[in-house]
Each structure stands twice: as structure tokens, then as C-alpha cells.
Design an enzyme around this catalytic site. Sequence first.
Site, PDB file in Angstrom:
ATOM      1  CB  THR A   1      -0.951  -0.212   1.102  1.00 28.13           C
ATOM      2  OG1 THR A   1      -0.385  -0.267   2.373  1.00 28.13           O
ATOM      3  CG2 THR A   1      -1.677  -0.911   1.427  1.00 28.13           C
TER       4      THR A   1
ATOM      5  N   PRO B   1      -4.033  -0.103  -3.367  1.00 27.11           N
ATOM      6  CG  PRO B   1      -5.716  -0.692  -4.672  1.00 27.11           C
ATOM      7  CD  PRO B   1      -4.303   0.278  -5.184  1.00 27.11           C
ATOM      8  CG  ASP B   2      -5.718  -4.146   2.289  1.00 28.03           C
ATOM      9  OD1 ASP B   2      -5.159  -5.526   1.513  1.00 28.03           O
ATOM     10  OD2 ASP B   2      -5.707  -4.341   3.307  1.00 28.03           O
ATOM     11  CG  PHE B   3      -8.201  -8.450  -2.935  1.00 28.59           C
ATOM     12  CD1 PHE B   3      -8.343  -9.381  -1.521  1.00 28.59           C
ATOM     13  CD2 PHE B   3      -8.697  -7.693  -3.210  1.00 28.59           C
ATOM     14  CE1 PHE B   3      -9.002 -10.645  -1.823  1.00 28.59           C
ATOM     15  CE2 PHE B   3      -9.961  -8.660  -3.023  1.00 28.59           C
ATOM     16  CZ  PHE B   3      -9.860  -9.938  -2.717  1.00 28.59           C
ATOM     17  NE  ARG B   4      -7.496 -11.259   2.329  1.00 31.86           N
ATOM     18  CZ  ARG B   4      -6.939 -11.486   1.984  1.00 31.86           C
ATOM     19  NH1 ARG B   4      -5.991 -10.611   2.150  1.00 31.86           N
ATOM     20  NH2 ARG B   4      -6.500 -12.120   0.762  1.00 31.86           N
TER      21      ARG B   4
ATOM     22  CG  ASN C   1       1.738  -7.533  -0.618  1.00 36.46           C
ATOM     23  OD1 ASN C   1       1.076  -8.116  -0.479  1.00 36.46           O
ATOM     24  ND2 ASN C   1       2.298  -7.352  -0.106  1.00 36.46           N
TER      25      ASN C   1
ATOM     26  CG  ASP D   1       3.373  -6.427  -5.115  1.00 37.02           C
ATOM     27  OD1 ASP D   1       4.534  -6.358  -4.905  1.00 37.02           O
ATOM     28  OD2 ASP D   1       2.679  -5.742  -4.345  1.00 37.02           O
TER      29      ASP D   1
ATOM     30  CG  HIS E   1      -1.621 -15.307  -1.849  1.00 36.32           C
ATOM     31  ND1 HIS E   1      -2.168 -14.077  -0.901  1.00 36.32           N
ATOM     32  CD2 HIS E   1      -2.232 -16.253  -1.004  1.00 36.32           C
ATOM     33  CE1 HIS E   1      -2.251 -14.439   0.078  1.00 36.32           C
ATOM     34  NE2 HIS E   1      -2.594 -15.273   0.483  1.00 36.32           N
TER      35      HIS E   1
ATOM     36  CB  THR F   1      -0.296  -8.895   7.617  1.00 34.39           C
ATOM     37  OG1 THR F   1      -0.638  -9.788   7.850  1.00 34.39           O
ATOM     38  CG2 THR F   1       1.292  -9.488   7.877  1.00 34.39           C
TER      39      THR F   1
ATOM     40  CB  ILE G   1       6.279  -1.358   6.480  1.00 35.74           C
ATOM     41  CG1 ILE G   1       7.413  -2.377   6.655  1.00 35.74           C
ATOM     42  CG2 ILE G   1       5.532  -1.408   5.810  1.00 35.74           C
ATOM     43  CD1 ILE G   1       7.206  -3.506   7.621  1.00 35.74           C
TER      44      ILE G   1
END
Length: 235
Positions: free
Chosen positions: A24, A29-32, A100, A102, A117, A186, A227
Site C-alpha cells: 500500500t 490498494p489493500d485488496f481487503r 503480495n 506485485d 499467492h 499484515t 513499514i
Amino acid sequence: MINLKNMIDSTQNIVFFGGAGVSTESGIPDFRSVDGLYSHKYKYQPEEMLSVDFFINNTAEFYDFYRDKMIYPLVKPNKAHIALAELEKLGKLKAIITQNIDGLHQMAGSRKVLELHGSVNCNNCVNCKAFYDVKIITANKSIPRCTCGGVIKPDVVLYGEGLDSEVLNEAIRFIRAADMLIVGGTSLNVYPAAGLMNYYKGNKLVLINKSATSFDSNANLIINESIGKVLGDII
Ligand code: ZN
């Protein structure tokens, strides 16, 4: 007082485990999160559109959403990615385990990256398994197809699919062997994050997250800050 820099200085076997918060700060954007992907532009919920059933049955709509919301061709690694790549070069950091997709850790120069993932940068033909990079997805306005005619599928874990057991087992091996585990970006609420945490048996568990996590009571050091700022300051 325990200090992150001192802990890192005295440790030679660090593993980093990161979630959406790492990305982020690069503008993904944070998917959730509520402010993340949830928009009213689509008829279905993101979880449905990112399911394997939806990919199979509504492939064109899957790709409309996927191109729009899951691929960010212009993003760059932030200070967190860069600091972690530097720690690996110094021989201290042994692996990055990320939720992530990306590819920003690799872009920053990290080599040992376990992508739980999968990655938007890996795509395969469902028929002949031929490999394609992300350009086949972004350059295409409809369903990307292989030269053999098969549909190309992103190598990312969709809802309804299991994690790659080799990647998961390797992540477990690194966490078990780690002297120090730094967890960042997280809340550790989502599978498999919570399960993986239980494999760490050391006494240098550092949690860096803007808000509280489910593992705060197990942590040796908790830092509720950005972070990128925290890791950027130690390198
Ligand atoms: Zn093919």
C-alpha cells in the site's frame, strides 16, 4: 529498551513475512480494505470475481476486473522493499515470504522471495503451460490467448484454489530456522498468515503494522508505524 536496529545488528538469520501493508505504501490498494478495491463499478464482489469458478465461467469479465484492479504497471518499490533487499545483500535476511502478488520485492533487488499467492508477472497457458509475462495480460483488451489457442491464466492463487504446497513448505522451513522473524504490513488475521506464525520458535519476533495484530501478545517488539519509515530508518 529493545531496539530494532540492535536486534538486526546481532542477528544473522532473519526472515521477513509481509502482507498488503508493504505494497500500500507503493500505492497499491489493500485488496481487503474497505477503501481498497471495493468499488461499485462492478456487478460482483471482488472475492467472487477473483475466484477460480469466475475465471472459468466469466473469463472476459474476470480479465476486465483483473487488469483494472490487480495490475499496477507503474508502481515502484518503496523504502521497505529497498531496505529488505539491502539486508539480503548484507547476508542477514534469508528469505522474504509475501502475500503480495506485485513483484515489487524482486524489482527492488531481492532474490529469495516466496510468493504465497503467486505473482502477476507469471502467467501460463492452461493447455500447454507456456509461460507469459505480464505484458500478455496488459497488452490485451480481451481474453489473452497462447499461440496454441489456449486461454492464459495468471499464476496467482484465486479464491477456491489452494496455495502451492512447495512454496508453503519452503516458507515453513525458513520460518522454523529463523533466528529473527520480522512481520510487516499484515494484521495476521487471514489464512495462511496466522498458521505460519506458529512455526516460529525464536525470541525475536518483531511486528511492524500500523494497527494491532492477532499476535501482539507473542511479539518481542511491536512497532505501530509505517513499514517503509521503520525499515528505511535502519538501513
Ligand atoms: Zn498454449
